[in-house]
Design a protein around this motif. Structure first.
Motif, PDB file in Angstrom:
ATOM      1  N   MET A  12       0.834  -1.205   0.000  1.00 54.55           N
ATOM      2  CA  MET A  12       0.000   0.000   0.000  1.00 54.55           C
ATOM      3  C   MET A  12       0.869   1.256   0.000  1.00 54.55           C
ATOM      4  SD  MET A  12      -3.233  -0.727  -0.156  1.00 54.55           S
ATOM      5  CE  MET A  12      -2.758  -2.017  -1.295  1.00 54.55           C
ATOM      6  N   GLU A  13       2.019   1.189   0.669  1.00 50.73           N
ATOM      7  CA  GLU A  13       2.942   2.329   0.633  1.00 50.73           C
ATOM      8  C   GLU A  13       3.429   2.565  -0.792  1.00 50.73           C
ATOM      9  OE1 GLU A  13       7.152   4.137   2.146  1.00 50.73           O
ATOM     10  OE2 GLU A  13       6.762   2.017   2.462  1.00 50.73           O
ATOM     11  N   MET A  14       3.752   1.471  -1.472  1.00 51.28           N
ATOM     12  CA  MET A  14       4.177   1.572  -2.856  1.00 51.28           C
ATOM     13  C   MET A  14       3.061   2.206  -3.699  1.00 51.28           C
ATOM     14  SD  MET A  14       5.443  -1.557  -5.257  1.00 51.28           S
ATOM     15  CE  MET A  14       3.828  -2.204  -5.567  1.00 51.28           C
ATOM     16  N   ALA A  15       1.822   1.792  -3.467  1.00 53.41           N
ATOM     17  CA  ALA A  15       0.690   2.317  -4.237  1.00 53.41           C
ATOM     18  C   ALA A  15       0.504   3.808  -3.994  1.00 53.41           C
ATOM     19  CB  ALA A  15      -0.584   1.553  -3.870  1.00 53.41           C
ATOM     20  N   TRP A  16       0.570   4.236  -2.716  1.00 46.29           N
ATOM     21  CA  TRP A  16       0.342   5.669  -2.483  1.00 46.29           C
ATOM     22  C   TRP A  16       1.473   6.512  -3.035  1.00 46.29           C
ATOM     23  CZ3 TRP A  16       3.711   8.553   0.266  1.00 46.29           C
ATOM     24  CH2 TRP A  16       4.323   8.068   1.421  1.00 46.29           C
ATOM     25  N   ALA A  17       2.692   5.984  -3.015  1.00 48.96           N
ATOM     26  CA  ALA A  17       3.807   6.746  -3.585  1.00 48.96           C
ATOM     27  C   ALA A  17       3.616   6.937  -5.089  1.00 48.96           C
ATOM     28  CB  ALA A  17       5.120   6.039  -3.296  1.00 48.96           C
ATOM     29  N   LEU A  18       3.182   5.877  -5.760  1.00 49.60           N
ATOM     30  CA  LEU A  18       2.948   5.983  -7.200  1.00 49.60           C
ATOM     31  C   LEU A  18       1.756   6.896  -7.500  1.00 49.60           C
ATOM     32  CD1 LEU A  18       3.593   2.248  -8.042  1.00 49.60           C
ATOM     33  CD2 LEU A  18       4.995   4.184  -8.808  1.00 49.60           C
ATOM     34  N   LEU A  19       0.718   6.797  -6.688  1.00 49.70           N
ATOM     35  CA  LEU A  19      -0.447   7.666  -6.881  1.00 49.70           C
ATOM     36  C   LEU A  19      -0.129   9.124  -6.593  1.00 49.70           C
ATOM     37  CD1 LEU A  19      -3.220   5.364  -5.418  1.00 49.70           C
ATOM     38  CD2 LEU A  19      -3.178   6.335  -7.740  1.00 49.70           C
ATOM     39  N   LEU A  20       0.783   9.361  -5.668  1.00 51.99           N
ATOM     40  CA  LEU A  20       1.145  10.735  -5.335  1.00 51.99           C
ATOM     41  C   LEU A  20       1.625  11.489  -6.570  1.00 51.99           C
ATOM     42  CD1 LEU A  20       1.517  12.943  -3.225  1.00 51.99           C
ATOM     43  CD2 LEU A  20       3.758  11.958  -2.692  1.00 51.99           C
ATOM     44  N   THR A  57      12.383  -3.021  13.152  1.00 51.50           N
ATOM     45  CA  THR A  57      12.349  -4.007  12.070  1.00 51.50           C
ATOM     46  C   THR A  57      11.151  -3.778  11.165  1.00 51.50           C
ATOM     47  OG1 THR A  57      13.448  -5.635  13.476  1.00 51.50           O
ATOM     48  CG2 THR A  57      12.257  -6.481  11.567  1.00 51.50           C
ATOM     49  N   ALA A  58       9.973  -3.596  11.767  1.00 51.83           N
ATOM     50  CA  ALA A  58       8.755  -3.427  10.972  1.00 51.83           C
ATOM     51  C   ALA A  58       8.831  -2.177  10.107  1.00 51.83           C
ATOM     52  CB  ALA A  58       7.534  -3.370  11.887  1.00 51.83           C
ATOM     53  N   TYR A  59       9.304  -1.074  10.670  1.00 46.69           N
ATOM     54  CA  TYR A  59       9.383   0.171   9.907  1.00 46.69           C
ATOM     55  C   TYR A  59      10.378   0.038   8.757  1.00 46.69           C
ATOM     56  CZ  TYR A  59       9.756   5.071   8.724  1.00 46.69           C
ATOM     57  OH  TYR A  59       9.758   6.255   8.033  1.00 46.69           O
ATOM     58  N   ALA A  60      11.503  -0.596   9.020  1.00 43.19           N
ATOM     59  CA  ALA A  60      12.507  -0.777   7.963  1.00 43.19           C
ATOM     60  C   ALA A  60      11.970  -1.660   6.840  1.00 43.19           C
ATOM     61  CB  ALA A  60      13.780  -1.375   8.553  1.00 43.19           C
ATOM     62  N   VAL A  61      11.272  -2.719   7.193  1.00 44.41           N
ATOM     63  CA  VAL A  61      10.699  -3.600   6.169  1.00 44.41           C
ATOM     64  C   VAL A  61       9.616  -2.859   5.393  1.00 44.41           C
ATOM     65  CG1 VAL A  61       9.315  -5.692   5.829  1.00 44.41           C
ATOM     66  CG2 VAL A  61      11.304  -5.740   7.352  1.00 44.41           C
ATOM     67  N   TRP A  62       8.758  -2.127   6.094  1.00 41.46           N
ATOM     68  CA  TRP A  62       7.677  -1.374   5.446  1.00 41.46           C
ATOM     69  C   TRP A  62       8.224  -0.362   4.442  1.00 41.46           C
ATOM     70  CZ3 TRP A  62       6.222   3.916   6.545  1.00 41.46           C
ATOM     71  CH2 TRP A  62       4.974   4.297   6.035  1.00 41.46           C
ATOM     72  N   THR A  63       9.191   0.437   4.874  1.00 42.51           N
ATOM     73  CA  THR A  63       9.753   1.434   3.959  1.00 42.51           C
ATOM     74  C   THR A  63      10.558   0.776   2.842  1.00 42.51           C
ATOM     75  OG1 THR A  63      11.683   1.764   5.376  1.00 42.51           O
ATOM     76  CG2 THR A  63       9.845   3.290   5.648  1.00 42.51           C
ATOM     77  N   GLY A  64      11.217  -0.334   3.157  1.00 46.31           N
ATOM     78  CA  GLY A  64      11.994  -1.039   2.135  1.00 46.31           C
ATOM     79  C   GLY A  64      11.111  -1.591   1.032  1.00 46.31           C
ATOM     80  N   ILE A  65       9.988  -2.208   1.426  1.00 40.16           N
ATOM     81  CA  ILE A  65       9.059  -2.725   0.416  1.00 40.16           C
ATOM     82  C   ILE A  65       8.554  -1.580  -0.448  1.00 40.16           C
ATOM     83  CG2 ILE A  65       6.764  -3.745   0.075  1.00 40.16           C
ATOM     84  CD1 ILE A  65       7.324  -5.430   2.618  1.00 40.16           C
ATOM     85  N   GLY A  66       8.185  -0.483   0.188  1.00 35.41           N
ATOM     86  CA  GLY A  66       7.686   0.669  -0.569  1.00 35.41           C
ATOM     87  C   GLY A  66       8.729   1.246  -1.500  1.00 35.41           C
ATOM     88  N   MET A  92      20.613  -5.019  -3.033  1.00 32.23           N
ATOM     89  CA  MET A  92      21.086  -4.895  -1.654  1.00 32.23           C
ATOM     90  C   MET A  92      19.932  -4.525  -0.714  1.00 32.23           C
ATOM     91  SD  MET A  92      24.795  -3.095  -2.397  1.00 32.23           S
ATOM     92  CE  MET A  92      24.731  -2.180  -0.910  1.00 32.23           C
ATOM     93  N   LEU A  93      19.057  -3.644  -1.159  1.00 30.14           N
ATOM     94  CA  LEU A  93      17.909  -3.245  -0.351  1.00 30.14           C
ATOM     95  C   LEU A  93      16.997  -4.444  -0.093  1.00 30.14           C
ATOM     96  CD1 LEU A  93      16.180  -1.081   1.018  1.00 30.14           C
ATOM     97  CD2 LEU A  93      15.224  -0.550  -1.212  1.00 30.14           C
ATOM     98  N   ILE A  94      16.706  -5.194  -1.129  1.00 30.88           N
ATOM     99  CA  ILE A  94      15.856  -6.378  -0.985  1.00 30.88           C
ATOM    100  C   ILE A  94      16.529  -7.409  -0.084  1.00 30.88           C
ATOM    101  CG2 ILE A  94      14.829  -8.319  -2.240  1.00 30.88           C
ATOM    102  CD1 ILE A  94      14.406  -6.235  -4.579  1.00 30.88           C
ATOM    103  N   GLY A  95      17.835  -7.580  -0.239  1.00 24.07           N
ATOM    104  CA  GLY A  95      18.575  -8.478   0.645  1.00 24.07           C
ATOM    105  C   GLY A  95      18.492  -8.034   2.090  1.00 24.07           C
TER     106      GLY A  95
END
Length: 106
Positions: A12-20, A57-66, A92-95
């Protein structure tokens, strides 16, 4: 379950960034509504996941996915440049995201 919710929040973060970008400075009604909905879902799901997951951990994963997802979509569908450094950085980010998931031990 919290990890699944977190992954959906990242998408959803990825979606809102693209929609922005599509809102054109919030002048386009449809993309603006989509932005508000996906932003709200992303934050709500992140908040739910944080009930049980460590915040760092959760915030880093959330922002990383986005970040990774948005960059990949930009390269594949929006014609953004693809160079070796960008691709290596994304790998590297995905890793790092995978490493954080593994190290969380849940």
């Amino acid at each position: 379950m919290a990890w699944i919710v977190l992954i959906i929040a990242g998408l959803m973060e990825m979606a809102w960034a693209l929609l922005l970008k599509q809102t054109q400075g919030f002048t386009q009604v449809g993309p603006t509504i989509g932005f508000i909905i996906t932003l709200s879902l992303s934050m709500g799901l992140l908040g739910y996941a944080l009930r049980t997951l460590p915040v760092g951990t959760a915030y880093a994963v959330w922002t990383g996915i986005g970040a990774a997802g948005t960059a990949i979509v930009g390269m594949i569908w929006l014609g953004e440049p693809r160079d070796a450094l960008k691709l290596i950085s994304l790998a590297m980010l995905i890793g790092g995201i995978i490493g954080l998931r593994i190290s969380a031990g849940e």
